[in-house]
Design a protein around this motif. Structure first.
Motif, short mmCIF file in Angstrom:
data_model
loop_
_atom_site.label_atom_id
_atom_site.label_comp_id
_atom_site.label_asym_id
_atom_site.label_seq_id
_atom_site.Cartn_x
_atom_site.Cartn_y
_atom_site.Cartn_z
N GLY A 1 131.44 -52.89 -16.42
CA GLY A 1 131.32 -54.31 -16.18
C GLY A 1 130.43 -54.96 -17.22
N VAL A 2 130.85 -56.09 -17.79
CA VAL A 2 130.04 -56.86 -18.73
C VAL A 2 129.78 -58.22 -18.11
N VAL A 3 128.50 -58.53 -17.86
CA VAL A 3 128.15 -59.76 -17.14
C VAL A 3 127.15 -60.58 -17.95
N GLY A 4 127.04 -61.84 -17.59
CA GLY A 4 126.13 -62.76 -18.26
C GLY A 4 126.67 -64.17 -18.11
N GLU A 5 125.79 -65.16 -18.29
CA GLU A 5 126.22 -66.53 -18.12
C GLU A 5 127.10 -66.98 -19.28
N SER A 6 127.72 -68.14 -19.17
CA SER A 6 128.57 -68.68 -20.23
C SER A 6 127.76 -68.83 -21.52
N GLY A 7 128.37 -68.42 -22.63
CA GLY A 7 127.69 -68.50 -23.92
C GLY A 7 126.90 -67.27 -24.27
N SER A 8 126.98 -66.22 -23.47
CA SER A 8 126.20 -65.01 -23.75
C SER A 8 126.89 -64.07 -24.73
N GLY A 9 128.16 -64.33 -25.07
CA GLY A 9 128.84 -63.52 -26.08
C GLY A 9 129.76 -62.46 -25.52
N LYS A 10 130.03 -62.50 -24.23
CA LYS A 10 130.87 -61.46 -23.61
C LYS A 10 132.28 -61.44 -24.21
N SER A 11 132.95 -62.59 -24.15
CA SER A 11 134.33 -62.66 -24.62
C SER A 11 134.41 -62.50 -26.14
N VAL A 12 133.49 -63.13 -26.86
CA VAL A 12 133.54 -63.08 -28.33
C VAL A 12 133.35 -61.65 -28.83
N SER A 13 132.49 -60.87 -28.18
CA SER A 13 132.29 -59.49 -28.61
C SER A 13 133.57 -58.67 -28.45
N MET A 14 134.29 -58.88 -27.35
CA MET A 14 135.54 -58.14 -27.15
C MET A 14 136.65 -58.63 -28.07
N MET A 15 136.67 -59.94 -28.36
CA MET A 15 137.66 -60.46 -29.30
C MET A 15 137.37 -59.95 -30.71
N GLY A 16 136.08 -59.79 -31.06
CA GLY A 16 135.73 -59.18 -32.33
C GLY A 16 136.23 -57.75 -32.42
N LEU A 17 136.07 -57.01 -31.33
CA LEU A 17 136.57 -55.64 -31.27
C LEU A 17 138.09 -55.60 -31.47
#
Length: 308
Positions: free
Chosen positions: A31-47
């Motif tokens: 599980g990857v959690v954190g508030e909006s703007g914490s980089g969760k989605s961007v890190s996976m899109m970078g991957l």
């Protein structure tokens, strides 16, 4: 299976992802959690290689099943992404192409990665829709995304993601904008598919209760960094980082009888207000002088000079 070290995603001078380390074992749910703007989605899109210009993605290494995803050619990447590693996006209606039927879009994946065409592709597409519990699957293949409900479209996205039997599935807040009943059905579906196919699953979400119920490990992100990571339920029972503690303290069940939910004052730092020291220091209730001057590293799963 997946080993990421020092992943960074920059847009100009702004570090949207700032030195993320993650690993995922075969068959594991992270599980990857954190508030909006914490980089969760961007890190996976970078991957996944989905960050376009002006974004720049770098890492010390980003290994998936022996492949360094950041050094693959476009042709080699297409053999891996979509087949061995797949992603379910946050807004299915936006992710699906409104100009084509869902059947065409599923069959396109099957043709690109598995070489299936014609009747074989159609039969496999019907089987996939049945696998994700869409009724009258053969007729639904002729539907356009706007003709289906939000829950149905999300199931179509999941069908496309699992079409080639991926070894790693990334689900980016797959229950966003769905009602509570449909959210539970989508989560149950993902877990069932994860168990049946033995694939690893990365679940990106704001919902801490969801992570507590389905993940083996959790990574908490803040301002583009992983600030704490550890096994479930140990991390929830005894969080070490002040940010993790603040997230858990804001849960409604921890605020029974109170007039307001507990909250962490301030906002996530942006491009022009990132502190020199710990990124949480302007908001942290336990801040000390060293926190303003130095930036902590992730040590034994916690990015904090004074963990508790």
């Amino acid at each position: 299976m997946l080993d990421i070290q020092n992943l960074r995603v920059r847009f100009g001078a702004f570090p949207a992802v700032d030195g993320v380390d993650l690993h995922v074992d075969a068959g594991e749910v992270l599980g990857v959690v954190g508030e909006s703007g914490s980089g969760k989605s961007v890190s996976m899109m970078g991957l996944m290689g989905l960050i376009g210009a002006p974004g720049v993605v770098t890492a010390d290494h980003c290994h998936f099943l022996g492949h360094d995803l950041l050094t693959l050619s476009d042709r080699e990447r297409r053999r891996v992404v979509g087949r061995d590693v797949a992603m379910v996006f946050q807004d299915a209606l936006t992710a699906l192409n409104p100009s084509y039927t869902v059947g065409f879009q599923i069959e396109e994946v099957l043709q690109l990665h598995l070489g299936l065409k014609g009747r074989a592709a159609r039969e496999r597409a019907v089987a996939l829709l049945e696998q994700v519990e869409i009724p009258d699957a053969a007729r639904r293949l002729q539907a356009y995304p706007h003709e289906l409900s939000g829950g149905m479209n999300q199931r179509v996205m999941i069908a496309m993601a699992i079409a080639c039997g991926p070894k790693l599935l990334i689900a980016d807040e797959p229950t966003t904008a769905l009602d509570v009943t449909i959210q539970a059905q989508i989560v149950d579906l993902l877990l069932r598919l994860q168990r049946e196919q033995g694939m690893a699953l990365i679940m990106i979400t704001h919902d801490l209760a969801l992570v507590a119920g389905l993940a083996q490990r959790v990574a908490v992100m803040y301002a583009g960094q992983v600030v704490e990571t550890g096994p479930v339920p140990a991390l929830f029972d005894a969080p070490q980082h002040p940010y993790t503690q603040a997230l858990l303290a804001a849960l409604p069940e921890h605020n029974q009888g109170a007039r307001r939910l507990q909250a962490l004052s301030g906002i996530v730092p942006g491009a022009h207000d990132r502190p020199a020291g710990c990124l949480l220091s302007p908001r942290c209730p336990k801040v000390q002088p060293r926190c303003h001057a130095d930036r902590p590293a992730l040590v034994q799963g916690v990015r904090c000079f004074f963990p508790s």
